[in-house]
Design a protein around this motif. Structure first.
Motif, PDB file in Angstrom:
ATOM      1  N   HIS A  79      34.108  46.686  54.866  1.00 63.76           N
ATOM      2  CA  HIS A  79      32.887  47.503  54.772  1.00 63.76           C
ATOM      3  C   HIS A  79      32.350  47.469  53.347  1.00 63.76           C
ATOM      4  CE1 HIS A  79      30.082  50.649  55.953  1.00 63.76           C
ATOM      5  NE2 HIS A  79      30.452  51.358  54.905  1.00 63.76           N
ATOM      6  N   ASP A  80      33.051  48.130  52.446  1.00 65.19           N
ATOM      7  CA  ASP A  80      32.725  48.003  51.030  1.00 65.19           C
ATOM      8  C   ASP A  80      33.416  46.750  50.483  1.00 65.19           C
ATOM      9  OD1 ASP A  80      31.295  50.388  51.260  1.00 65.19           O
ATOM     10  OD2 ASP A  80      33.095  51.569  50.894  1.00 65.19           O
ATOM     11  N   VAL A  81      33.062  46.356  49.268  1.00 68.05           N
ATOM     12  CA  VAL A  81      33.464  45.026  48.786  1.00 68.05           C
ATOM     13  C   VAL A  81      34.256  45.117  47.494  1.00 68.05           C
ATOM     14  CG1 VAL A  81      32.640  42.766  48.068  1.00 68.05           C
ATOM     15  CG2 VAL A  81      31.419  44.013  49.863  1.00 68.05           C
ATOM     16  N   LEU A  82      35.473  44.597  47.535  1.00 66.40           N
ATOM     17  CA  LEU A  82      36.267  44.429  46.313  1.00 66.40           C
ATOM     18  C   LEU A  82      35.795  43.147  45.626  1.00 66.40           C
ATOM     19  CD1 LEU A  82      38.712  45.362  44.575  1.00 66.40           C
ATOM     20  CD2 LEU A  82      40.092  43.770  45.941  1.00 66.40           C
ATOM     21  N   LEU A  83      35.383  43.253  44.384  1.00 66.63           N
ATOM     22  CA  LEU A  83      34.869  42.088  43.662  1.00 66.63           C
ATOM     23  C   LEU A  83      35.995  41.125  43.314  1.00 66.63           C
ATOM     24  CD1 LEU A  83      32.328  43.784  41.211  1.00 66.63           C
ATOM     25  CD2 LEU A  83      31.966  42.990  43.556  1.00 66.63           C
ATOM     26  N   SER A  84      35.690  39.856  43.326  1.00 63.21           N
ATOM     27  CA  SER A  84      36.648  38.844  42.894  1.00 63.21           C
ATOM     28  C   SER A  84      36.768  38.901  41.376  1.00 63.21           C
ATOM     29  CB  SER A  84      36.169  37.461  43.319  1.00 63.21           C
ATOM     30  OG  SER A  84      35.038  37.077  42.548  1.00 63.21           O
ATOM     31  N   PRO A  85      37.795  38.291  40.799  1.00 62.39           N
ATOM     32  CA  PRO A  85      37.892  38.270  39.331  1.00 62.39           C
ATOM     33  C   PRO A  85      36.639  37.703  38.667  1.00 62.39           C
ATOM     34  CG  PRO A  85      39.973  37.581  40.290  1.00 62.39           C
ATOM     35  CD  PRO A  85      38.996  37.697  41.433  1.00 62.39           C
ATOM     36  N   ALA A  86      36.041  36.694  39.274  1.00 65.79           N
ATOM     37  CA  ALA A  86      34.836  36.090  38.686  1.00 65.79           C
ATOM     38  C   ALA A  86      33.628  37.009  38.772  1.00 65.79           C
ATOM     39  CB  ALA A  86      34.530  34.766  39.393  1.00 65.79           C
ATOM     40  N   GLU A  87      33.684  38.038  39.635  1.00 65.70           N
ATOM     41  CA  GLU A  87      32.555  38.951  39.823  1.00 65.70           C
ATOM     42  C   GLU A  87      32.697  40.252  39.048  1.00 65.70           C
ATOM     43  OE1 GLU A  87      31.239  37.827  44.395  1.00 65.70           O
ATOM     44  OE2 GLU A  87      33.019  39.078  44.067  1.00 65.70           O
ATOM     45  N   LEU A  88      33.848  40.515  38.479  1.00 70.94           N
ATOM     46  CA  LEU A  88      34.030  41.726  37.682  1.00 70.94           C
ATOM     47  C   LEU A  88      33.013  41.762  36.544  1.00 70.94           C
ATOM     48  CD1 LEU A  88      37.923  41.688  37.362  1.00 70.94           C
ATOM     49  CD2 LEU A  88      36.578  43.244  38.784  1.00 70.94           C
ATOM     50  N   TYR A  89      32.498  42.954  36.250  1.00 74.18           N
ATOM     51  CA  TYR A  89      31.517  43.043  35.168  1.00 74.18           C
ATOM     52  C   TYR A  89      31.532  44.436  34.536  1.00 74.18           C
ATOM     53  CZ  TYR A  89      28.471  45.607  38.435  1.00 74.18           C
ATOM     54  OH  TYR A  89      27.961  46.539  39.317  1.00 74.18           O
ATOM     55  N   VAL A  90      30.981  44.517  33.339  1.00 77.28           N
ATOM     56  CA  VAL A  90      30.790  45.789  32.647  1.00 77.28           C
ATOM     57  C   VAL A  90      29.384  46.276  32.950  1.00 77.28           C
ATOM     58  CG1 VAL A  90      30.652  46.911  30.394  1.00 77.28           C
ATOM     59  CG2 VAL A  90      32.440  45.215  30.841  1.00 77.28           C
ATOM     60  N   ASP A  91      29.260  47.557  33.308  1.00 74.67           N
ATOM     61  CA  ASP A  91      27.953  48.094  33.692  1.00 74.67           C
ATOM     62  C   ASP A  91      26.973  48.059  32.515  1.00 74.67           C
ATOM     63  OD1 ASP A  91      29.232  50.182  32.239  1.00 74.67           O
ATOM     64  OD2 ASP A  91      28.017  51.671  33.246  1.00 74.67           O
ATOM     65  N   ASP A  92      25.686  48.210  32.835  1.00 76.19           N
ATOM     66  CA  ASP A  92      24.640  48.088  31.819  1.00 76.19           C
ATOM     67  C   ASP A  92      24.793  49.087  30.682  1.00 76.19           C
ATOM     68  OD1 ASP A  92      23.517  46.024  33.244  1.00 76.19           O
ATOM     69  OD2 ASP A  92      22.013  47.282  34.249  1.00 76.19           O
TER      70      ASP A  92
END
Length: 241
Positions: A79-92
């Motif tokens: 349902h919700d999505v766990l980000l892959s390591p390549a998709e991890l990011y720091v918010d704005d």
């Protein structure tokens, strides 16, 4: 509980520390979703690449979860999505490392940057609001490993197949739920909420989640799910009997 897996006892250990959390998830997967295998986690090189890109060291609990079962979408991303390591990011706002998204983009889960040095940091959630100035990171669960237990439970009751169903409950439904299932030892959350917390129950080979607005159920088999529907009558979304 079933076939050697004591659900409630294992969950009790799972909420105590991160070693218990990984043990619970391994046992749950083996008896409810398919045992974890070596290819179910990301590689150490994937995590190292993410750390180099982000310029941070990932907390131990995040690394351990990704290495153990981070690629198992049936446990993390129905349902919700766990980000892959390549998709991890720091918010704005440069406040948090984001690792999970709500499926329609209405919220994100993250770890505050000033707690990345903690092995098992507090997890926060940030709603996506029309008024961006009103958005805040709000405490969700007190430990990241506990959040991963919650992720596995929540995603398991929202799988798109014949083992899961959804009920819009009334007072009678909630009463029957409490009479026919055992409250599981998961701490009240989200942290700091004044409204009714999300609660977890275990029936006879059935897992149930109640949040004041809906009851979600998953049976180990289709027959187990039918038993829940019979014990808690109502307009179950996927009941086509």
């Amino acid at each position: 509980m079933t076939q050697g897996f004591e659900f409630a006892a294992s969950l009790t250990g799972g909420v105590e520390d991160r070693r218990g959390a990984w043990s619970f998830i391994q046992g749950f997967a083996a008896h409810w979703a398919g045992a974890l295998e070596s290819g179910d986690g990301w590689a150490e090189t994937d995590l190292a690449t993410a750390e180099e890109r982000l310029g941070v060291r990932l907390p131990a609990a995040l690394r351990e979860a990704y290495l153990l079962f981070g690629r198992r979408g049936d446990l993390t991303s129905n349902h919700d999505v766990l980000l892959s390591p390549a998709e991890l990011y720091v918010d704005d706002a440069k406040e948090a490392l984001v690792f999970r998204h709500e499926n329609q983009g209405t919220a994100s889960w993250g770890i505050l940057l000033d707690s990345l040095q903690d092995d098992d940091p507090v997890v926060f959630i940030r709603p996506d609001l029309a008024d961006k100035s009103a958005e805040r990171w709000e405490a969700w669960l007190e430990r990241l490993s506990l959040c991963f237990v919650e992720i596995v439970l929540s995603e398991s009751v929202q799988a798109d197949h014949e083992l899961c169903d959804f009920l819009d409950p009334d007072d009678d439904s909630i009463e029957l739920l409490e009479e026919n299932a055992v409250r599981l030892p998961f701490p009240a959350y989200p942290m700091g909420e004044e409204e009714q917390p999300i609660r977890w129950f275990l029936g006879r080979d059935a897992l149930l989640r109640e949040d004041g607005m809906a009851v979600l159920a998953r049976g180990r088999t289709a027959e187990d799910l039918d038993r829940v529907r019979d014990l808690i009558p109502g307009d179950w979304l996927n009941d086509h009997r």
